[in-house]
Motif scaffolding. Structure first.
Motif, PDB file in Angstrom:
ATOM      1  N   GLN A 158     108.446 -16.676  -2.480  1.00 17.93           N
ATOM      2  CA  GLN A 158     108.261 -15.833  -1.310  1.00 17.93           C
ATOM      3  C   GLN A 158     109.127 -14.585  -1.364  1.00 17.93           C
ATOM      4  O   GLN A 158     110.337 -14.677  -1.558  1.00 17.93           O
TER       5      GLN A 158
ATOM      6  N   VAL B 138     112.534 -18.958  -1.671  1.00 15.84           N
ATOM      7  CA  VAL B 138     112.586 -17.594  -1.126  1.00 15.84           C
ATOM      8  C   VAL B 138     113.437 -16.770  -2.093  1.00 15.84           C
ATOM      9  O   VAL B 138     114.648 -16.965  -2.182  1.00 15.84           O
TER      10      VAL B 138
ATOM     11  N   CYS C 162     111.940 -12.828   3.583  1.00 13.42           N
ATOM     12  CA  CYS C 162     111.033 -13.818   4.194  1.00 13.42           C
ATOM     13  C   CYS C 162     110.882 -13.393   5.657  1.00 13.42           C
ATOM     14  O   CYS C 162     111.712 -13.729   6.492  1.00 13.42           O
TER      15      CYS C 162
ATOM     16  N   SER D 146     106.006 -15.420   6.259  1.00 10.52           N
ATOM     17  CA  SER D 146     106.803 -16.640   6.088  1.00 10.52           C
ATOM     18  C   SER D 146     105.922 -17.870   6.287  1.00 10.52           C
ATOM     19  O   SER D 146     106.011 -18.850   5.548  1.00 10.52           O
TER      20      SER D 146
ATOM     21  N   GLY E 125     106.617 -21.283   4.728  1.00  7.77           N
ATOM     22  CA  GLY E 125     108.006 -21.282   5.199  1.00  7.77           C
ATOM     23  C   GLY E 125     108.347 -22.594   5.879  1.00  7.77           C
ATOM     24  O   GLY E 125     107.524 -23.515   5.942  1.00  7.77           O
TER      25      GLY E 125
ATOM     26  N   ALA F 292     118.398 -13.834  -0.507  1.00  7.43           N
ATOM     27  CA  ALA F 292     117.251 -13.980   0.400  1.00  7.43           C
ATOM     28  C   ALA F 292     117.606 -13.526   1.816  1.00  7.43           C
ATOM     29  O   ALA F 292     118.755 -13.611   2.246  1.00  7.43           O
TER      30      ALA F 292
END
Length: 474
Positions: free
Chosen positions: A343, A384, A388, A393, A398, A412
């Motif tokens: 991500q 991540v 994010c 997300s 997420g 991150a």
């Protein structure tokens, strides 16, 4: 540096008091005696760091995954060097997460109990609700019904709620002279009845092994106790997960190069394939829909011999990219292939000519991918690697979409919005421009602080901050 601080529990003085005055082993030494080897994945080691509970680091308990007698186990171990192992709200959350992992993956649970019970001044935050302390005992009962074995060692004080953890386990070992088990200790007996009773007479190893039957095994030392637990686990008839030794290639490029690829400036993005080529076996990657929706990379690769589907951010998640992601996730689900999500929410581009048109199409496509991710009945692991933010997300699995595990790189950022998108110039015609600018500046600073990887990990919104070069191993 933060991991080093967390690994010292309550600090060097507290460790000395614990080991020399109280004649007990430090929690990490206990784990060394139990584990087959040193391959131990500690979960959320920074949970509780700098939380608003005074000087409580690492939540007063250590959780992780490792092997005993070849069987993968989840460990929940109190660290009595932190406030005597007293349970704080973040400690409850940490143990509940470990139990969730045990249930989801059917892993044997090992409890090392050395706890002063709940921290009473915060009882409203850790006692009454269904996600509070009592859920630990509920989960123990449910895991027993699921035939997931649980064993415990009473290796210190087990007071109040802490006393139910070992008594609900399948088999329990108590250690002579240091293990005690009671609802309320000698000070409360003295306060309530005026009677003095020693910890041993009230709830020591002899009493619980010979009289109450709360403990199944008596150990004269800590070393003997952990040998006993290893023997117990060898008789549980709980087969280790068969692990074929799969020959696999290393990536063609060094994992250490990920340190130079971890995105730190979120105003631009980088070709995510550079990162994937340092993570997959032989740097091989079979891309899916390579020329369509190119701001999302999808495809198949192997990590240490395991076939996985990979979904990786490569720019802003456009309409086409979302449709491609939805299609690919459904393929993985249909083929029972686990999915790795990488991500990194890209910065927003300049405003399009038709905002409404883009919003309509992008919303619908992202909603489609959200549904595909939520319903995919395969293991999902999210890393991540950069930003994010907001809806991306959710789309990229997420925390709110319950990935089996979620880890962050130290660079991150986790937030609803990226504070750097906020304009610092007050709107024309505003009467109180100075006030607006001051408020905006304060909000940006707050969001900046709260989006840090360490702020996230301290609150257990993830399973830990990991070094980029350790990603394959984790």
């Amino acid at each position: 540096e933060l991991l080093e601080v967390a690994s010292k529990g309550g600090g060097e003085n507290a460790i000395l008091r614990h080991t020399q005055r109280n004649k007990k082993l430090f929690v990490r030494e206990r784990l060394k005696l139990l584990l087959d080897d040193e391959s131990f994945l500690e979960l959320s080691p920074l949970a509780g760091l700098s939380m608003p509970y005074g000087d409580v680091p690492a939540a007063g308990c250590l959780t992780g995954i490792g092997k005993i007698c070849g069987v993968w186990c989840v460990f929940m171990a109190n660290d009595a060097t932190v406030k005597g192992g007293t349970i704080y709200p973040i400690g409850v959350k940490k143990q509940l997460r470990a139990q969730e992992i045990a249930m989801q993956n059917r892993l044997l649970s090992v409890y090392l109990v050395d706890s002063g019970g709940a921290f009473l001044p915060l009882q409203s935050e850790l006692f009454p609700d269904k996600s509070h302390g009592g859920r630990l005992f509920y989960n123990e009962a449910i895991m027993s019904a699921m035939r997931i074995p649980q064993v415990a060692v009473v290796c210190g004080s087990c007071v109040a709620g802490g006393a139910y953890v070992p008594t609900m386990a399948e088999e329990t070992v108590i250690i002579d002279k240091i293990g005690t088990l009671f609802l309320a200790g000698p000070p409360l007996v003295k306060a309530a009845t005026g009677e003095y009773v020693s910890p041993e007479d009230l709830g020591g190893a002899e009493l619980h092994s010979k009289v109450s039957g709360c403990s199944d095994h008596f150990a004269s030392s800590e070393k003997e106790a952990y040998e006993c637990i290893r023997n117990v686990i060898s008789t549980l008839n709980y087969d280790p997960v068969p692990e074929e030794t799969v020959e696999h290639d290393h990536p063609l490029y060094s994992s250490d190069e990920l340190l130079g690829l971890a995105p730190q400036d979120y105003r631009c993005t980088l070709p995510v394939k550079l990162i994937l080529s340092r993570l997959t076996d032989g740097s091989r990657f079979q891309e899916f829909k390579a020329n369509y929706g190119t701001t999302l990379i999808t495809g198949f690769g192997h990590v240490e011999g395991h076939l996985v589907g990979i979904v990786a951010s490569n720019g802003e998640l456009s309409h086409d990219a979302s449709l491609k992601g939805s299609h690919f996730v459904q393929l993985c689900s249909q083929r029972s292939i686990p999915i790795l999500f990488f991500q990194n929410t890209a910065p927003h581009t300049a405003e399009p000519t038709s905002v409404a048109q883009v919003c309509h199409f992008q919303l619908k496509a992202q909603a489609s991918m959200m549904a595909a991710v939520a319903c995919a009945a395969v293991p999902k692991i999210t890393i991540v690697i950069g930003g994010c933010y907001g809806s991306e997300s959710y789309v990229m699995c997420g925390r709110s979409f319950s990935p089996n595990f979620l880890f962050l790189w130290p660079n991150a950022r986790v937030a609803l919005v990226d504070s750097r998108h906020f304009s610092t110039v007050p709107r024309a015609g505003d009467s109180d421009c100075t006030g607006d600018e001051s408020e905006l500046k304060h909000l940006k600073e707050k969001l900046e602080e709260e989006s840090s990887a360490f702020y996230s990990s301290a609150r257990l919104w993830d399973d830990g901050v990991i070094l980029p070069q350790n990603t394959r191993k984790v």
